[in-house]
Design an enzyme around this catalytic site. Structure first.
Site, mmCIF file in Angstrom:
data_model
loop_
_atom_site.group_PDB
_atom_site.id
_atom_site.type_symbol
_atom_site.label_atom_id
_atom_site.label_comp_id
_atom_site.label_asym_id
_atom_site.label_seq_id
_atom_site.Cartn_x
_atom_site.Cartn_y
_atom_site.Cartn_z
ATOM 1 N N ARG A 38 0.782 -1.273 0.079
ATOM 2 C CA ARG A 38 0.091 0.115 -0.052
ATOM 3 C C ARG A 38 1.029 1.282 0.006
ATOM 4 N NH1 ARG A 38 -5.212 -1.916 3.916
ATOM 5 N NH2 ARG A 38 -6.425 -2.825 2.306
ATOM 6 N N LYS A 199 -12.329 -9.872 8.746
ATOM 7 C CA LYS A 199 -13.312 -8.953 9.140
ATOM 8 C C LYS A 199 -14.881 -9.563 8.680
ATOM 9 C CE LYS A 199 -10.250 -5.087 8.175
ATOM 10 N NZ LYS A 199 -10.020 -4.018 7.107
ATOM 11 N N GLY A 356 -5.381 -5.701 2.171
ATOM 12 C CA GLY A 356 -4.162 -5.509 2.901
ATOM 13 C C GLY A 356 -3.454 -6.719 3.074
ATOM 14 N N GLY A 379 -12.305 -4.916 1.432
ATOM 15 C CA GLY A 379 -13.727 -4.555 1.531
ATOM 16 C C GLY A 379 -14.083 -3.937 0.341
HETATM 17 N N1 LIG Z 1 -8.850 -18.964 11.064
HETATM 18 C C1 LIG Z 1 -8.451 -17.918 11.122
HETATM 19 N N2 LIG Z 1 -8.432 -17.284 12.625
HETATM 20 C C2 LIG Z 1 -7.851 -16.034 12.990
HETATM 21 N N3 LIG Z 1 -7.574 -15.156 12.060
HETATM 22 C C3 LIG Z 1 -7.436 -15.470 10.879
HETATM 23 C C4 LIG Z 1 -7.973 -16.824 10.405
HETATM 24 N N4 LIG Z 1 -7.985 -16.993 9.044
HETATM 25 C C5 LIG Z 1 -7.536 -15.775 8.736
HETATM 26 N N5 LIG Z 1 -7.258 -14.852 9.602
HETATM 27 C C6 LIG Z 1 -6.662 -13.539 9.551
HETATM 28 O O1 LIG Z 1 -7.395 -12.671 8.812
HETATM 29 C C7 LIG Z 1 -6.525 -11.592 8.463
HETATM 30 C C8 LIG Z 1 -6.932 -10.961 7.344
HETATM 31 O O2 LIG Z 1 -8.291 -10.603 7.008
HETATM 32 P P1 LIG Z 1 -8.818 -9.396 6.561
HETATM 33 O O3 LIG Z 1 -10.172 -9.502 6.172
HETATM 34 O O4 LIG Z 1 -8.257 -8.173 7.142
HETATM 35 O O5 LIG Z 1 -8.333 -9.564 4.905
HETATM 36 P P2 LIG Z 1 -7.411 -8.326 4.096
HETATM 37 O O6 LIG Z 1 -6.968 -8.795 2.947
HETATM 38 O O7 LIG Z 1 -6.570 -7.557 4.795
HETATM 39 O O8 LIG Z 1 -8.761 -7.147 3.629
HETATM 40 P P3 LIG Z 1 -9.005 -5.775 4.086
HETATM 41 O O9 LIG Z 1 -8.019 -5.096 3.044
HETATM 42 O O10 LIG Z 1 -10.473 -5.754 3.667
HETATM 43 O O11 LIG Z 1 -8.704 -5.772 5.354
HETATM 44 C C9 LIG Z 1 -5.188 -12.038 8.500
HETATM 45 O O12 LIG Z 1 -4.529 -11.307 9.466
HETATM 46 C C10 LIG Z 1 -5.347 -13.413 9.197
HETATM 47 O O13 LIG Z 1 -4.275 -13.757 10.076
HETATM 48 O O1 LIG Z 2 -7.782 -2.824 5.097
HETATM 49 C C1 LIG Z 2 -8.889 -1.973 4.396
HETATM 50 O O2 LIG Z 2 -9.621 -2.795 3.823
HETATM 51 C C2 LIG Z 2 -8.945 -0.651 4.548
HETATM 52 O O3 LIG Z 2 -8.029 0.162 4.872
HETATM 53 C C3 LIG Z 2 -10.189 -0.133 5.413
HETATM 54 O O4 LIG Z 2 -10.131 -0.590 6.623
HETATM 55 P P1 LIG Z 2 -11.558 -0.731 7.565
HETATM 56 O O5 LIG Z 2 -11.974 -1.995 6.968
HETATM 57 O O6 LIG Z 2 -11.072 -0.879 8.772
HETATM 58 O O7 LIG Z 2 -12.421 0.101 7.274
#
Ligand SMILES: Nc1ncnc2c1ncn2[C@@H]1O[C@H](COP(=O)(O)OP(=O)(O)OP(=O)(O)O)[C@@H](O)[C@H]1O
Ligand SMILES: O=C(O)[C@H](O)COP(=O)(O)O
Length: 398
Positions: A38, A199, A356, A379
């Site tokens: 990012r 999330k 991310g 998201g």
């Molecule tokens: N079974 C699990 N238990 C706990 N944490 C988990 C598990 N599976 C995945 N994760 C965690 O999910 C996190 C990522 O989720 P997240 O929804 O934030 O994805 P993202 O790619 O960062 O999307 P965004 O950009 O929307 O935040 C990672 O830190 C990972 O460790």
């Molecule tokens: O990590 C993301 O997807 C963006 O930075 C938005 O973060 P948020 O899901 O906490 O709004």
């Protein structure tokens, strides 16, 4: 949708440009940025504005401090990481509005870059409070939004302020929208979505629409636990949102109606501690010990994910399949990422991934370079995919 871009910005010498970026980067406990994607993606806009003599004032959020000043969610360590990539100093102000921000801006010369503290330290940010947006707008002459990955949030720094200042899309915002449209506007079927991650509550609602747009949906990571629990399975101490069981059941019914195949894990790697190399075992999903948590998908589940990828012509992926940051719970995510990369390289798959941590996971697997497109957005990417209007983009509309 049409919006102004940096090409429409005439003379910005000495102008104060408020630039919204997404610096919500993965970070370890020592405050070290563990994936800089990012940061790298916002460099072109910062460099272009700085080279044209603007005073570049960065607005960003970090984590979810819910309107409180939480020390571990300060952006200060990110200022240094950004400076290292930018190869120029990045000043830091310990608040995004008020005296400390004003004084730091006052001290800027043409071309300087300043990062303001986490916008989410103020309750007004997430509420998109008019006074907060006004306080932000008072700090700049021009607003540029380069945070596509936060554009699904109607917050003060993504939406409110855009309505108060002349507003423009940054280079990354523009590039993300163009790349996603080019890759996915008319996707080749069958389309497979893989949604995992942590999330759960902020993404689960999106799945109800998504199942009408894709042919197969792999649900993994923390998201899968919520679906398994909704089926009456005991997921022990796993990350799981039990109060979303009805939503999960509704999504399963909507998928059936739409003819979308849902693929859930059938086995899981469980451990009793959330730490690297914790003792772990693979169990069937109906045999998770009450004192254990699911931290990864098991080998049989990985085979099912790979089979779905092999059947797909287009893959969209957000959210890791396990807690990939801690070994050995990266197994499923790495195996799926590498297989998708191979299929893409062989010309059998168009693969688009975003988020991310998802991007960090693909980099960890050495697979990101082979994907057709990697978005910074998680998201926001899912909401874009649903066809939803993103408030942060809408506010830039001319
Ligand atoms: N079974 C699990 N238990 C706990 N944490 C988990 C598990 N599976 C995945 N994760 C965690 O999910 C996190 C990522 O989720 P997240 O929804 O934030 O994805 P993202 O790619 O960062 O999307 P965004 O950009 O929307 O935040 C990672 O830190 C990972 O460790
Ligand atoms: O990590 C993301 O997807 C963006 O930075 C938005 O973060 P948020 O899901 O906490 O709004």
């Amino acid at each position: 949708m049409t919006f102004k871009t940096l090409d429409d910005l005439a003379d910005i010498k000495a102008k104060r440009v408020l630039l919204r970026v997404d610096l919500n980067v993965p970070m370890d406990d020592a405050g070290k940025v563990t994936d800089a994607t990012r940061i790298e993606r916002v460099l072109p806009t910062i460099q272009e504005l700085s080279a044209k003599g603007a005073k570049v004032i960065l607005l960003a959020h970090f984590g979810r401090p819910k309107g409180e000043r939480v020390a571990s969610m300060s952006l200060e360590p990110v200022a240094q990481a950004l400076a290292d990539y930018l190869l120029q100093p990045v000043d830091f102000a310990d608040d995004c509005i008020g005296t400390s921000a004003e004084e730091a801006i006052e001290a800027l010369s043409e071309g300087d870059v300043l990062l303001l503290e986490n916008t989410r330290f103020h309750k007004g940010e997430e509420k998109n409070d008019a006074e907060f947006a006004k306080a932000l707008a008072a700090l700049g002459d021009i607003y540029v939004n380069d945070a596509f990955s936060a554009a699904h949030r109607a917050h003060g720094s993504t939406e409110g302020v855009a309505r108060l200042l002349p507003s423009y899309a940054g280079r990354t915002m523009q590039a993300e929208l163009e790349a996603l449209a080019a890759a996915l506007s008319t996707p080749v079927r069958p389309v497979l979505a893989v949604v995992g991650g942590a999330k759960v509550s902020s993404k689960i609602d999106l799945l109800e629409n998504l199942v009408s747009k894709v042919d197969m949906l792999v649900i993994g990571g923390g998201m899968a636990n919520t679906f398994l629990a909704a089926q009456g399975l005991d997921v022990g101490k796993s990350l799981c949102e039990h109060d979303l069981a009805d939503t999960a059941r509704k999504i399963t019914a909507a998928a059936e109606k739409a003819g979308c195949k849902i693929i859930l894990p059938t086995d899981a790697v469980v451990a009793r501690e959330f730490k690297a190399n914790a003792a772990s075992e693979t169990v069937a999903v109906d045999a998770v010990p009450a004192d254990a948590m699911i931290l990864d998908a098991g080998a049989a589940s990985v085979d099912a994910v790979k089979a779905s990828i092999a059947d797909a012509a287009t893959l969209v992926w957000n959210g890791p399949l396990g807690a990939f940051e801690i070994a050995p719970f990266d197994m499923a995510t790495v195996a799926a990422a590498r297989f998708a990369a191979e299929q893409t390289t062989a010309g059998k798959l168009k693969s688009v991934a975003g988020g991310g941590d998802t991007v960090a996971a693909l980099n960890h697997a050495g697979a990101a370079e082979s994907f057709s497109y990697v978005s910074t957005a998680g998201g926001a990417f899912l909401e874009w995919l649903e066809g939803k209007e993103l408030p942060g983009v809408k506010a830039l509309e001319i």
